[in-house]
Motif scaffolding. Structure first.
Motif, PDB file in Angstrom:
ATOM      1  N   LEU A 171      -2.110 -12.008   6.355  1.00  0.00           N
ATOM      2  CA  LEU A 171      -1.224 -10.850   5.767  1.00  0.00           C
ATOM      3  C   LEU A 171      -0.994  -9.928   6.764  1.00  0.00           C
ATOM      4  CD1 LEU A 171      -2.412 -10.649   2.205  1.00  0.00           C
ATOM      5  CD2 LEU A 171      -0.730 -12.286   2.934  1.00  0.00           C
ATOM      6  N   GLU A 172      -0.936 -10.285   8.220  1.00  0.00           N
ATOM      7  CA  GLU A 172      -0.422  -9.432   9.223  1.00  0.00           C
ATOM      8  C   GLU A 172       1.105  -9.669   9.374  1.00  0.00           C
ATOM      9  OE1 GLU A 172      -2.195  -7.115  10.947  1.00  0.00           O
ATOM     10  OE2 GLU A 172      -3.877  -7.704   9.840  1.00  0.00           O
ATOM     11  N   ASP A 223      -7.418 -11.612  -7.580  1.00  0.00           N
ATOM     12  CA  ASP A 223      -8.623 -12.162  -8.106  1.00  0.00           C
ATOM     13  C   ASP A 223      -8.252 -12.789  -9.388  1.00  0.00           C
ATOM     14  OD1 ASP A 223     -11.379 -13.577  -8.514  1.00  0.00           O
ATOM     15  OD2 ASP A 223     -11.982 -11.271  -9.246  1.00  0.00           O
ATOM     16  N   LEU A 224      -8.208 -14.048  -9.659  1.00  0.00           N
ATOM     17  CA  LEU A 224      -7.624 -14.671 -10.916  1.00  0.00           C
ATOM     18  C   LEU A 224      -8.683 -14.140 -12.014  1.00  0.00           C
ATOM     19  CD1 LEU A 224      -5.526 -16.395 -12.449  1.00  0.00           C
ATOM     20  CD2 LEU A 224      -6.955 -18.346 -11.960  1.00  0.00           C
ATOM     21  N   LYS A 247      -6.410  -7.925  -1.953  1.00  0.00           N
ATOM     22  CA  LYS A 247      -5.791  -7.238  -0.829  1.00  0.00           C
ATOM     23  C   LYS A 247      -4.330  -6.813  -1.276  1.00  0.00           C
ATOM     24  CE  LYS A 247      -5.052  -7.375   4.009  1.00  0.00           C
ATOM     25  NZ  LYS A 247      -5.567  -8.266   5.427  1.00  0.00           N
ATOM     26  N   ARG A 248      -3.789  -5.634  -0.913  1.00  0.00           N
ATOM     27  CA  ARG A 248      -2.669  -5.131  -1.203  1.00  0.00           C
ATOM     28  C   ARG A 248      -1.610  -4.577  -0.356  1.00  0.00           C
ATOM     29  NH1 ARG A 248      -1.540  -1.688  -6.476  1.00  0.00           N
ATOM     30  NH2 ARG A 248       0.548  -0.507  -5.894  1.00  0.00           N
ATOM     31  N   LEU A 249      -0.438  -5.133  -0.245  1.00  0.00           N
ATOM     32  CA  LEU A 249       0.495  -4.192   0.657  1.00  0.00           C
ATOM     33  C   LEU A 249       1.621  -3.540  -0.070  1.00  0.00           C
ATOM     34  CD1 LEU A 249       1.220  -7.368   3.137  1.00  0.00           C
ATOM     35  CD2 LEU A 249      -0.432  -5.458   3.385  1.00  0.00           C
ATOM     36  N   ASP A 250       1.555  -2.317   0.256  1.00  0.00           N
ATOM     37  CA  ASP A 250       2.651  -1.560  -0.719  1.00  0.00           C
ATOM     38  C   ASP A 250       3.831  -1.484   0.343  1.00  0.00           C
ATOM     39  OD1 ASP A 250       1.219  -0.540  -2.978  1.00  0.00           O
ATOM     40  OD2 ASP A 250      -0.095   0.246  -1.575  1.00  0.00           O
ATOM     41  N   LYS A 271       7.546   0.744  -6.239  1.00  0.00           N
ATOM     42  CA  LYS A 271       6.291   0.147  -6.660  1.00  0.00           C
ATOM     43  C   LYS A 271       6.299  -1.134  -6.153  1.00  0.00           C
ATOM     44  CE  LYS A 271       5.807   2.804 -10.917  1.00  0.00           C
ATOM     45  NZ  LYS A 271       5.765   2.978 -12.416  1.00  0.00           N
ATOM     46  N   SER A 272       6.892  -1.769  -5.245  1.00  0.00           N
ATOM     47  CA  SER A 272       6.868  -2.872  -4.737  1.00  0.00           C
ATOM     48  C   SER A 272       5.634  -3.285  -4.163  1.00  0.00           C
ATOM     49  CB  SER A 272       8.166  -3.181  -4.100  1.00  0.00           C
ATOM     50  OG  SER A 272       9.261  -3.465  -5.041  1.00  0.00           O
ATOM     51  N   THR A 273       5.161  -4.373  -4.180  1.00  0.00           N
ATOM     52  CA  THR A 273       3.906  -4.783  -3.773  1.00  0.00           C
ATOM     53  C   THR A 273       3.478  -6.258  -3.539  1.00  0.00           C
ATOM     54  OG1 THR A 273       2.301  -5.201  -5.357  1.00  0.00           O
ATOM     55  CG2 THR A 273       2.409  -2.763  -4.660  1.00  0.00           C
TER      56      THR A 273
END
Length: 122
Positions: free
Chosen positions: A113-114, A67-68, A75-78, A60-62
């Protein structure tokens, strides 16, 4: 979110107990923001006015740009289930992410985030 802020405040108070000469500060909650209750926050920082969060737990690490106002991931990286993400930081245009137990550090471009690279540490 109040629980989240309370945990942060308690952690700061515990840290301050290590040195009796540290001044005592009072905490006042001035705003509350929504947060994903499913995220196990390990790292949290702001960069150029945007909130970034690394979440832990194997499988479950991301990494999230959040957005506060809504608490939603813009944007999310799994990450692979073998990684348990820990802290993260931006330095010199790079976003560094550390893992627990697997001892792997990841580097991403802080703006796009590349993925750039990774390495193992002892």
């Amino acid at each position: 979110m109040r629980k989240f802020l309370t945990v942060i405040a308690m952690a700061l108070m515990l840290i301050s107990c290590a040195d009796a000469s540290v001044k005592e500060y009072k905490l006042e909650v001035v705003a509350e923001y929504p947060h994903d209750n499913e995220s196990y926050t390990q790292g949290l920082f702001f960069h150029k006015g945007e909130m970034f969060e690394t979440t832990g737990l194997n499988g479950k690490s991301t990494l999230r740009k959040v957005d506060l106002a809504t608490g939603k991931a813009l944007k999310r990286l799994d990450f692979d289930k073998k990684y348990f993400l820990e802290g993260s930081v931006v330095l010199d245009g790079n976003l560094y992410i550390l893992t627990w137990e697997s001892r792997v550090a990841f580097i991403y471009d802080a703006e796009t985030l590349e993925y750039k690279s990774s390495w193992s540490y002892p």
